[in-house]
Motif scaffolding. Structure first.
Motif, mmCIF file in Angstrom:
data_model
loop_
_atom_site.group_PDB
_atom_site.id
_atom_site.type_symbol
_atom_site.label_atom_id
_atom_site.label_comp_id
_atom_site.label_asym_id
_atom_site.label_seq_id
_atom_site.Cartn_x
_atom_site.Cartn_y
_atom_site.Cartn_z
ATOM 1 N N GLU A 138 -3.783 0.137 4.524
ATOM 2 C CA GLU A 138 -4.078 1.444 3.974
ATOM 3 C C GLU A 138 -3.799 2.516 4.960
ATOM 4 O O GLU A 138 -3.403 3.532 4.593
ATOM 5 N N ARG A 166 2.100 1.845 -3.350
ATOM 6 C CA ARG A 166 0.803 2.179 -4.344
ATOM 7 C C ARG A 166 0.638 3.630 -3.882
ATOM 8 O O ARG A 166 0.286 4.610 -5.034
ATOM 9 N N GLN A 167 0.531 4.008 -2.800
ATOM 10 C CA GLN A 167 0.198 5.419 -2.615
ATOM 11 C C GLN A 167 1.473 6.480 -3.003
ATOM 12 O O GLN A 167 1.080 7.640 -3.382
ATOM 13 N N GLU A 178 0.870 -1.353 -0.074
ATOM 14 C CA GLU A 178 0.025 -0.032 0.108
ATOM 15 C C GLU A 178 0.984 1.299 -0.113
ATOM 16 O O GLU A 178 0.540 2.235 -0.652
#
Length: 263
Positions: A225, A34-35, A31
Motif C-alpha cells: 500500500e 486498486r488505488q 494495490e
C-alpha cells in the motif's frame, strides 16, 4: 440522489483516465490498480492468475485481463483490446517483476538469471512497445516502471536480480530521452525493503521462515500500500511534472547496506 442517465454514464466512462497495470494479481501491482480505480481511473489489471484478477475486479471494478507478459502475441492482443474498447491509454504501469534465489554469482543458475531477465526486462519491453503508439498519440501519456533499489547498487546474493533491474533501469532512462519529444512522461520508482505476501517467499523457493527472517527486527518495512500510494501520486500529478526517479525505503533501511534491526 440524482441518477446518471445512460448518456451521462457513457460520457463519464469516456472522460475517465485509462491505465494498464501489470503484476496486478498481488502486492504492489494489485494495490496500485486498486488505488487508481479508487481515483476514478478505468484500470486494466493484468497478470497471469485469472482467478486473482477476477477477485480484484469484483472488489474494485477494474477490468481483468490474464496473460504472461513474456508472450508478445498475448501482449499485442491486450493492446488491441484496450484501444478498441477505450480509444486511448493515459498511463502504463509496468509493475510485473520477480527475483529468484540469493546465490552468489559463482553459483548462480543461468536458467534463473534468464527467467529474471525475461520477466523484468523483456516482458517490460513487450508491454511498452505494444502501447507506445497509443501513448504517443494521446499527447499526455505516462510510462511508470517499477524497478528496485537493486537497480542502484549490487549486493551479495543479488547478482541475477541486480543484473535484471539494472537492465530495466537502463531501458527506462533511454525511453525517457527518446520519447520526451512526444510529451511522454517516463517515471521510475525504486522501492527498497517492502514486505508483501509473496515476493520474498517466491524468491526463497517457498521457504516462509527464510522469507520472514528478511524482515525480522525491522521496524515497519514498507508495504504494498505504501509503494502504491507513491505510484498513484506519481501518475496523477499534473502531466508537466515528471518524477524521473524515486527511491523509497523504510526509515530503518538507511541504505542498501545498513538496516536497523531491533531485538
Amino acid at each position: 440522489m440524482t441518477q446518471l442517465s445512460t448518456h451521462d454514464s457513457a460520457t463519464k466512462k469516456l472522460s475517465a483516465k485509462v491505465a494498464v497495470v501489470t503484476g496486478a494479481s498481488s502486492g504492489i501491482g494489485r494495490e496500485s490498480a486498486r488505488q487508481l480505480a479508487d481515483e476514478g481511473w478505468t484500470v486494466y489489471a493484468v497478470a497471469r492468475r485469472a482467478e486473482r484478477l477476477e477477485e480484484l475486479a469484483k472488489e474494485t471494478g477494474v477490468i481483468p485481463h490474464s496473460l504472461d507478459i513474456t508472450d508478445r502475441d498475448a501482449v499485442d492482443d491486450l493492446a488491441e483490446r484496450v484501444i478498441e474498447e477505450q480509444g486511448t491509454i493515459d498511463a502504463l504501469l509496468n509493475i510485473s517483476g520477480a527475483a529468484i534465489g540469493v546465490d552468489p554469482v559463482a553459483d548462480g543458475d543461468p536458467a534463473d538469471w534468464e527467467s529474471m531477465f525475461r520477466l523484468n526486462v523483456i516482458g517490460t519491453l513487450h508491454v511498452t512497445q505494444a502501447f507506445l503508439p497509443a501513448l504517443r498519440s494521446n499527447g499526455h501519456g505516462t510510462v511508470m516502471n517499477l524497478t528496485s533499489t537493486a537497480a542502484e547498487a549490487g549486493y551479495e546474493g543479488g547478482g541475477g536480480y541486480n543484473a535484471a533491474k539494472f537492465g530495466e533501469r537502463g531501458m527506462t532512462q533511454a525511453l525517457r530521452l527518446e520519447e520526451a519529444e512526444n510529451n511522454l512522461r517516463v517515471i521510475e520508482i525504486c522501492p527498497g525493503m517492502v514486505r508483501t505476501e509473496e515476493f520474498s517467499v517466491k524468491r526463497l523457493g517457498g521457504n516462509q521462515d527464510a522469507a520472514d527472517s528478511v524482515y525480522r527486527g525491522v521496524d515497519e518495512p514498507l508495504t504494498a500500500e505504501d509503494v502504491a500510494r507513491v505510484v498513484t501520486f506519481s501518475v496523477t500529478l499534473p502531466h508537466h511534472i515528471n518524477l524521473d526517479q524515486i527511491t523509497m525505503r523504510p526509515v530503518a533501511q538507511a541504505s542498501q547496506f545498513k538496516v536497523i534491526r531491533r531485538s
